[in-house]
Design a protein around this motif. Structure first.
Motif, PDB file in Angstrom:
ATOM      1  N   TYR A  26       0.847  -1.179   0.000  1.00 57.70           N
ATOM      2  CA  TYR A  26       0.000   0.000   0.000  1.00 57.70           C
ATOM      3  C   TYR A  26       0.892   1.242   0.000  1.00 57.70           C
ATOM      4  O   TYR A  26       1.476   1.593   1.017  1.00 57.70           O
ATOM      5  CB  TYR A  26      -0.924   0.020   1.222  1.00 57.70           C
ATOM      6  N   GLU A  38      -3.057   3.301  -3.878  1.00 59.13           N
ATOM      7  CA  GLU A  38      -3.510   2.109  -4.604  1.00 59.13           C
ATOM      8  C   GLU A  38      -2.994   0.864  -3.904  1.00 59.13           C
ATOM      9  O   GLU A  38      -1.936   0.875  -3.285  1.00 59.13           O
ATOM     10  CB  GLU A  38      -3.032   2.138  -6.051  1.00 59.13           C
ATOM     11  N   ILE A  39      -3.762  -0.207  -3.964  1.00 60.93           N
ATOM     12  CA  ILE A  39      -3.365  -1.466  -3.347  1.00 60.93           C
ATOM     13  C   ILE A  39      -2.832  -2.381  -4.439  1.00 60.93           C
ATOM     14  O   ILE A  39      -3.478  -2.576  -5.459  1.00 60.93           O
ATOM     15  CB  ILE A  39      -4.564  -2.124  -2.635  1.00 60.93           C
ATOM     16  N   VAL A  40      -1.636  -2.939  -4.206  1.00 69.04           N
ATOM     17  CA  VAL A  40      -0.997  -3.812  -5.190  1.00 69.04           C
ATOM     18  C   VAL A  40      -0.725  -5.152  -4.527  1.00 69.04           C
ATOM     19  O   VAL A  40      -0.112  -5.210  -3.470  1.00 69.04           O
ATOM     20  CB  VAL A  40       0.333  -3.207  -5.697  1.00 69.04           C
ATOM     21  N   TYR A  66      -7.203  -5.700   2.338  1.00 70.51           N
ATOM     22  CA  TYR A  66      -7.316  -6.421   1.073  1.00 70.51           C
ATOM     23  C   TYR A  66      -8.083  -7.696   1.362  1.00 70.51           C
ATOM     24  O   TYR A  66      -7.855  -8.348   2.388  1.00 70.51           O
ATOM     25  CB  TYR A  66      -5.930  -6.770   0.528  1.00 70.51           C
ATOM     26  N   SER A 106      -0.013   7.396  -3.169  1.00 67.70           N
ATOM     27  CA  SER A 106      -0.878   7.075  -4.309  1.00 67.70           C
ATOM     28  C   SER A 106      -2.162   6.392  -3.861  1.00 67.70           C
ATOM     29  O   SER A 106      -3.187   6.512  -4.523  1.00 67.70           O
ATOM     30  CB  SER A 106      -0.142   6.194  -5.320  1.00 67.70           C
TER      31      SER A 106
END
Length: 167
Positions: free
Chosen positions: A43, A49-51, A149, A47
């Motif tokens: 995380y 965004e979760i990757v 997530y 930004s």
């Protein structure tokens, strides 16, 4: 009177390019436990965004002059559902807000919920005739936007004893 002179080694530095991966975190395998398969969630704070990073992969990073990014790396817990608590998203140390995690499968006794805990019921279809649910209880230190997530959309999301909207 003394004077000090500042030296500038590179008057116009370029961009910085690198990568982050789970192995950048000291003792992540010990923290995650013996049953951890090596997959993580990254995380990036700025930004947002979760990757999802499979074991052994890395996330490329490029930063321009005076830019920064703070990465929260969390091991994915896998039962019948993949899950990773990110923490409170508006804190720089988002994962530091998570005090306790408890995962209960439907065949186990349900966990009791206390004030300040967040519980999420998840479902994963194992076959057409059978579905399994899990209750995941998190205890966090403060109030705020909680990030996590999950491989399946939660069936129910509660804070304390009140059902809340999940988005």
């Amino acid at each position: 009177m003394e004077s000090k002179k500042t030296r500038i080694h590179d008057a116009s530095p370029g961009t910085l390019t690198s990568s982050v991966q789970a192995s950048d975190v000291n003792a992540i395998a010990q923290i995650a436990g013996r049953d951890w398969n090596g997959d993580t969630i990254v995380y990036p704070y700025r930004s947002g965004e979760i990757v999802r990073l499979p074991k052994g992969t890395s996330l490329p990073v490029t930063l321009k002059v005076l830019q920064y990014e703070l990465f929260h790396i969390c091991p994915i817990k896998v039962t019948n559902i993949s899950f990773a608590p990110i923490g409170l998203l508006d804190m720089l140390n988002s994962g530091g807000a998570v005090e306790h995690i408890e995962v209960q499968l439907d065949c186990e006794k349900k966990a009791e919920h206390y004030d300040g805990e967040v519980a999420t019921e998840l479902s994963d279809s194992l076959s057409e005739n059978r579905s399994t649910t899990a209750t995941i209880a998190l205890k966090v230190r403060r109030c705020g936007r909680l990030g996590m997530y999950c491989s399946r959309r939660p069936l129910k999301h509660t804070v304390g004893n009140a059902e809340t909207e999940f988005n």
